[in-house]
Design a protein around this motif. Sequence first.
Motif, short mmCIF file in Angstrom:
data_model
loop_
_atom_site.label_atom_id
_atom_site.label_comp_id
_atom_site.label_asym_id
_atom_site.label_seq_id
_atom_site.Cartn_x
_atom_site.Cartn_y
_atom_site.Cartn_z
N PRO A 80 53.13 -18.74 35.76
CA PRO A 80 52.65 -17.41 35.40
C PRO A 80 51.34 -17.50 34.62
N ASP A 81 50.58 -16.44 34.65
CA ASP A 81 49.35 -16.37 33.90
C ASP A 81 49.65 -16.57 32.42
N PRO A 82 49.12 -17.63 31.80
CA PRO A 82 49.46 -17.90 30.40
C PRO A 82 48.79 -16.96 29.41
N THR A 83 47.91 -16.09 29.90
CA THR A 83 47.23 -15.19 28.98
C THR A 83 48.23 -14.22 28.36
N PRO A 84 48.45 -14.25 27.05
CA PRO A 84 49.47 -13.40 26.43
C PRO A 84 49.00 -11.96 26.29
N ILE A 85 49.97 -11.07 26.19
CA ILE A 85 49.68 -9.68 25.87
C ILE A 85 49.92 -9.50 24.38
N VAL A 86 48.94 -9.08 23.68
CA VAL A 86 49.00 -9.00 22.22
C VAL A 86 50.03 -7.96 21.79
N PHE A 87 50.81 -8.31 20.75
CA PHE A 87 51.76 -7.41 20.11
C PHE A 87 52.94 -7.01 21.01
N SER A 88 53.29 -7.85 21.98
CA SER A 88 54.51 -7.59 22.74
C SER A 88 55.71 -7.78 21.82
N PRO A 89 56.72 -6.91 21.90
CA PRO A 89 57.83 -6.98 20.95
C PRO A 89 58.95 -7.90 21.44
N ILE A 90 59.72 -8.40 20.49
CA ILE A 90 60.95 -9.11 20.78
C ILE A 90 62.03 -8.53 19.90
N SER A 91 63.19 -8.26 20.48
CA SER A 91 64.30 -7.67 19.73
C SER A 91 65.61 -8.24 20.27
N GLN A 138 70.43 -9.51 13.52
CA GLN A 138 69.30 -8.79 14.11
C GLN A 138 67.99 -9.53 13.90
N PHE A 139 67.11 -9.39 14.89
CA PHE A 139 65.76 -9.92 14.79
C PHE A 139 64.83 -9.03 15.59
N GLU A 140 63.82 -8.50 14.92
CA GLU A 140 62.79 -7.69 15.58
C GLU A 140 61.45 -8.12 15.05
N SER A 141 60.53 -8.37 15.97
CA SER A 141 59.21 -8.85 15.56
C SER A 141 58.26 -8.68 16.74
N ASN A 142 56.99 -9.04 16.49
CA ASN A 142 56.02 -9.16 17.58
C ASN A 142 55.95 -10.61 18.02
N ILE A 143 55.80 -10.83 19.30
CA ILE A 143 55.64 -12.18 19.82
C ILE A 143 54.26 -12.70 19.43
N PRO A 144 54.16 -13.91 18.89
CA PRO A 144 52.83 -14.45 18.56
C PRO A 144 51.90 -14.40 19.77
N THR A 145 50.64 -14.17 19.51
CA THR A 145 49.70 -13.90 20.61
C THR A 145 49.55 -15.07 21.57
N ASN A 146 49.81 -16.29 21.14
CA ASN A 146 49.69 -17.44 22.05
C ASN A 146 51.04 -17.99 22.50
N ALA A 147 52.10 -17.18 22.34
CA ALA A 147 53.45 -17.63 22.73
C ALA A 147 53.77 -17.14 24.14
N GLN A 148 54.44 -18.02 24.91
CA GLN A 148 54.90 -17.65 26.24
C GLN A 148 56.39 -17.83 26.42
N HIS A 149 57.00 -18.72 25.62
CA HIS A 149 58.43 -19.00 25.75
C HIS A 149 59.09 -18.86 24.38
N VAL A 150 60.40 -18.60 24.37
CA VAL A 150 61.15 -18.50 23.13
C VAL A 150 62.48 -19.22 23.30
N SER A 151 62.95 -19.84 22.22
CA SER A 151 64.26 -20.48 22.22
C SER A 151 65.07 -19.95 21.04
N PHE A 152 66.36 -19.76 21.28
CA PHE A 152 67.28 -19.35 20.23
C PHE A 152 68.20 -20.54 19.94
N VAL A 153 68.18 -21.00 18.70
CA VAL A 153 68.86 -22.23 18.32
C VAL A 153 69.93 -21.90 17.28
N TYR A 154 71.15 -22.35 17.53
CA TYR A 154 72.25 -22.06 16.61
C TYR A 154 73.07 -23.32 16.39
N ARG A 155 73.28 -23.65 15.12
CA ARG A 155 74.14 -24.77 14.73
C ARG A 155 75.40 -24.23 14.08
#
Length: 451
Positions: A36-47, A85-102
């Motif tokens: 995919p085009d790695p160019t990020p969209i600024v201020f995309s949300p994650i919730s 709960q977690f709500e934030s903006n995706i960093p402008t240079n981020a393309q992937h996210v991982s959720f880690v739980y111990r």
Amino acid sequence: MKLKYNGLFLATLAAMQLSGCGGGGSNDTPNSIERPDPTPIVFSPISIKALEQNKCGNLPVIADVVFHQANGTFISSEKTQADGQFESNIPTNAQHVSFVYRSETDTGKKYLQIQSVLNIQNGFDVDAVVFANYDQCGCSTIDYDLETLRAESPDSYLHGASIDPILLREAPDKVSLCTDEQQQLLFTRFEGVSSGGLFDTSAPATVALSDTQFTAQGTELNFGEHTFEPKELITLSSYVGNTNVYNEHVNEARYNHTSYKDNNGLLIFKDLNTVNYLSTTRLQESTAFGVSVSTNAYAINKVNDEGQVTGAKHITNNAELVRGYQILAESLADESASDVAVINFSSADERIDAVTFTLNWEDAHQGTSRWHFITDGNDAIPDLSFGDIIPEDKVTPLEISMNVSLLALNSDLSFNDLREVMIEGQESFEKRVESKLYDGAAIFSIIAKPL
């Protein structure tokens, strides 16, 4: 995070080919994967909301949220709140996210769970990301008192109170069953007439059974003349809300037995407002070069109130499927590659709209570990790094195993929307029913592990 695979997946490929699964694959160079085009969209949300789940229910948990660049490089991490709960903006240079739980059980056993979601630069919003709770819930011991029911219906069979049906005239005064479900469906059957009822099993109790408790009339399933494949199993599962109240399994020997229709035919009880699914499972197993490989083909169908079932077509184990696995195996075994894995099953079956990929291993530092992806079936998984959340020098995997599942689901959604619905569906059975994804679904799984 590169793991040391020690040739497991190439050995798995050999085991599949030796067992005759799908024929051989070609040696052609695989088609390149379009990233995919790695160019990020600024201020995309994650919730999201992070939950831990077992038979006892769901609990919110604190999990790490790790952001990665397109090539997998670690960017930053945050944590979910105490309510999950977690709500934030995706960093402008981020393309992937991982959720880690111990987590750690009461006995001190450690678990690491990772769910990585690729290509979230346009935003990611789900009601829940679910992790397994490995603490044991225990079970409620239910003592069913059969004296009254035995006197009233001595020639009936009682189903659900034990593994096998009980002929009441030969029954003891009581039978005990330990169940971890909140409710249980029992029914009686005599000369083709069946009557069912639901019973509270949420706490240990003695339940005296009588005819007056069995008020719902059973409807026998009609799925036509069925020809069994080798090692095929038919399973009927009935739910009330999120509770699995009844399971029945039928193999070829039982299905063709003369007593099956009279005493063991599969039934639903629509007056109890159950939701019912019938699945057929076809299993193949092989071993080679110290690797055990099993393949499971599932076809899942919702049963309507009249007991009608429409058979979904299985995903078949063909040469294109083996070729897809060959591409995956070779990419996993290539420790010099920039990708962890290349997923390319797009030619295996035109119905496939998602492929899940899971690695499991034991780790001296992390404990029992699981790393899970949902892909669109034609994707490359980059070498994701986790910074201090999972330091690479603290990952010492042993006995790596793998599960690849090809999913042909009941959906016209885009992949990104489909993935979110799949993830949300892990929260409860009711959400899975509401999604309709598994009404007529076909799933093909390849499970490989060292002997």
